[in-house]
Design a protein around this motif. Structure first.
Motif, mmCIF file in Angstrom:
data_model
loop_
_atom_site.group_PDB
_atom_site.id
_atom_site.type_symbol
_atom_site.label_atom_id
_atom_site.label_comp_id
_atom_site.label_asym_id
_atom_site.label_seq_id
_atom_site.Cartn_x
_atom_site.Cartn_y
_atom_site.Cartn_z
ATOM 1 N N TYR A 1 0.669 -1.176 -0.071
ATOM 2 C CA TYR A 1 0.058 0.002 -0.079
ATOM 3 C C TYR A 1 0.829 1.215 -0.048
ATOM 4 O O TYR A 1 0.468 2.203 -0.732
ATOM 5 C CB TYR A 1 -0.972 -0.153 1.378
ATOM 6 C CG TYR A 1 -2.081 -1.074 1.070
ATOM 7 C CD1 TYR A 1 -3.030 -0.851 0.280
ATOM 8 C CD2 TYR A 1 -2.051 -2.150 2.200
ATOM 9 C CE1 TYR A 1 -4.123 -1.959 0.127
ATOM 10 C CE2 TYR A 1 -2.936 -3.296 1.958
ATOM 11 C CZ TYR A 1 -4.050 -3.042 1.009
ATOM 12 O OH TYR A 1 -4.900 -3.896 1.097
ATOM 13 N N ALA A 2 1.761 1.200 0.853
ATOM 14 C CA ALA A 2 2.784 2.492 0.686
ATOM 15 C C ALA A 2 3.679 2.677 -0.478
ATOM 16 O O ALA A 2 3.486 3.909 -0.991
ATOM 17 C CB ALA A 2 3.918 2.457 1.857
ATOM 18 N N ARG B 1 -7.996 7.534 -5.736
ATOM 19 C CA ARG B 1 -7.439 6.390 -5.261
ATOM 20 C C ARG B 1 -6.815 6.246 -4.062
ATOM 21 O O ARG B 1 -6.477 5.065 -3.529
ATOM 22 C CB ARG B 1 -6.241 6.477 -6.603
ATOM 23 C CG ARG B 1 -5.431 5.314 -6.543
ATOM 24 C CD ARG B 1 -6.309 4.067 -7.083
ATOM 25 N NE ARG B 1 -5.404 2.748 -7.148
ATOM 26 C CZ ARG B 1 -5.763 1.447 -6.820
ATOM 27 N NH1 ARG B 1 -6.870 1.283 -6.278
ATOM 28 N NH2 ARG B 1 -4.733 0.629 -7.093
ATOM 29 N N LEU B 2 -6.259 7.458 -3.435
ATOM 30 C CA LEU B 2 -5.606 7.411 -2.096
ATOM 31 C C LEU B 2 -6.783 7.055 -1.220
ATOM 32 O O LEU B 2 -6.379 6.206 -0.319
ATOM 33 C CB LEU B 2 -5.158 8.735 -1.879
ATOM 34 C CG LEU B 2 -3.717 8.991 -2.536
ATOM 35 C CD1 LEU B 2 -3.277 10.289 -2.153
ATOM 36 C CD2 LEU B 2 -2.465 7.857 -2.148
ATOM 37 N N LYS B 3 -7.860 7.458 -1.250
ATOM 38 C CA LYS B 3 -8.991 7.192 -0.373
ATOM 39 C C LYS B 3 -9.446 5.732 -0.494
ATOM 40 O O LYS B 3 -9.380 4.857 0.493
ATOM 41 C CB LYS B 3 -10.245 8.147 -0.625
ATOM 42 C CG LYS B 3 -11.456 7.849 0.151
ATOM 43 C CD LYS B 3 -12.717 8.671 -0.211
ATOM 44 C CE LYS B 3 -13.913 8.215 0.672
ATOM 45 N NZ LYS B 3 -15.231 9.024 0.574
ATOM 46 N N LEU C 1 -7.466 3.308 -1.585
ATOM 47 C CA LEU C 1 -6.207 2.490 -0.940
ATOM 48 C C LEU C 1 -6.390 2.465 0.516
ATOM 49 O O LEU C 1 -6.060 1.510 0.976
ATOM 50 C CB LEU C 1 -4.989 2.924 -1.458
ATOM 51 C CG LEU C 1 -4.586 2.606 -2.876
ATOM 52 C CD1 LEU C 1 -3.342 3.295 -3.372
ATOM 53 C CD2 LEU C 1 -4.507 1.011 -2.944
ATOM 54 N N SER C 2 -6.433 3.610 0.962
ATOM 55 C CA SER C 2 -6.802 3.574 2.618
ATOM 56 C C SER C 2 -7.731 2.979 3.127
ATOM 57 O O SER C 2 -7.611 2.127 4.258
ATOM 58 C CB SER C 2 -6.953 5.219 3.156
ATOM 59 O OG SER C 2 -5.955 5.790 2.638
ATOM 60 N N GLU D 1 -6.448 -0.670 3.089
ATOM 61 C CA GLU D 1 -5.736 -1.063 4.235
ATOM 62 C C GLU D 1 -6.169 -1.091 5.394
ATOM 63 O O GLU D 1 -5.787 -1.946 6.262
ATOM 64 C CB GLU D 1 -4.385 0.138 3.983
ATOM 65 C CG GLU D 1 -3.373 -0.010 4.739
ATOM 66 C CD GLU D 1 -2.355 1.144 4.583
ATOM 67 O OE1 GLU D 1 -1.392 1.011 4.885
ATOM 68 O OE2 GLU D 1 -2.695 2.229 4.105
ATOM 69 N N SER E 1 2.358 1.910 -3.435
ATOM 70 C CA SER E 1 1.282 2.343 -4.400
ATOM 71 C C SER E 1 0.804 3.733 -4.227
ATOM 72 O O SER E 1 0.591 4.430 -5.063
ATOM 73 C CB SER E 1 -0.147 1.386 -4.222
ATOM 74 O OG SER E 1 0.250 0.040 -4.589
ATOM 75 N N LYS E 2 0.664 4.373 -2.917
ATOM 76 C CA LYS E 2 0.395 5.549 -2.585
ATOM 77 C C LYS E 2 1.361 6.661 -3.072
ATOM 78 O O LYS E 2 1.137 7.315 -3.564
ATOM 79 C CB LYS E 2 0.276 5.612 -0.829
ATOM 80 C CG LYS E 2 -1.085 4.999 -0.313
ATOM 81 C CD LYS E 2 -1.111 5.205 0.939
ATOM 82 C CE LYS E 2 -2.303 4.558 1.554
ATOM 83 N NZ LYS E 2 -2.660 4.820 2.915
ATOM 84 N N ILE F 1 0.850 9.365 -5.909
ATOM 85 C CA ILE F 1 1.218 10.899 -5.666
ATOM 86 C C ILE F 1 2.208 11.472 -6.562
ATOM 87 O O ILE F 1 2.238 12.416 -7.068
ATOM 88 C CB ILE F 1 1.497 10.908 -4.396
ATOM 89 C CG1 ILE F 1 0.477 10.634 -3.163
ATOM 90 C CG2 ILE F 1 2.330 12.346 -3.889
ATOM 91 C CD1 ILE F 1 1.147 10.653 -1.799
#
Length: 123
Positions: A3-4, A55-57, A59-60, A63, A6-7, A11
């Motif tokens: 996940y890290a 996408r960040l939301k 992935l969070s 996770e 990917s984030k 970004i």
């Protein structure tokens, strides 16, 4: 990819396009407000911004909402390996693969439709 990673990739990738768009907006404003470059720059800035935020939301959420999270949040709805819905108590839980290249599965209640948790697809 975890996940890290990917984030960070999302970004960095979106920020490149946002910088191009911001530069186009800035140069258009300096040149007297050229409408073409203002619109072009706004598109290059706001479309990646929207994609990045979504996408960040997502992935969070993937996770955070895992099976371990569900066990700790709703311990009374876990008996051995059996999971029941925290909302209606139904023991019939289905799994569906999420599309759009997320590579995750959603575990949901068949009676009320609530999403209980997510799990990554196994390769």
């Amino acid at each position: 990819m975890n996940y890290a990673t990917s984030k960070i990739f999302i970004i960095v990738f979106c920020s490149i396009f946002m910088l191009i768009g911001g530069g186009a907006i800035f140069s258009a404003l300096l040149a007297g407000g050229n409408l073409f470059f203002l619109v072009w720059g706004a598109m290059f800035f706001f479309i990646p911004l929207t994609i990045m935020r979504g996408r960040l939301k997502q992935l969070s959420t993937f996770e955070k909402m895992t099976y371990d999270w569900y066990k700790s949040e709703h311990p009374d709805h876990i008996q051995g390996n059996k999971v029941s819905c925290f909302s209606c108590g139904n023991a019939r839980i289905n799994v569906r693969a999420l599309m759009n290249r997320t590579f995750h599965r959603e575990h949901f209640c068949t009676q009320c439709g609530k999403t209980l948790y997510y799990s990554p697809e196994q390769s």
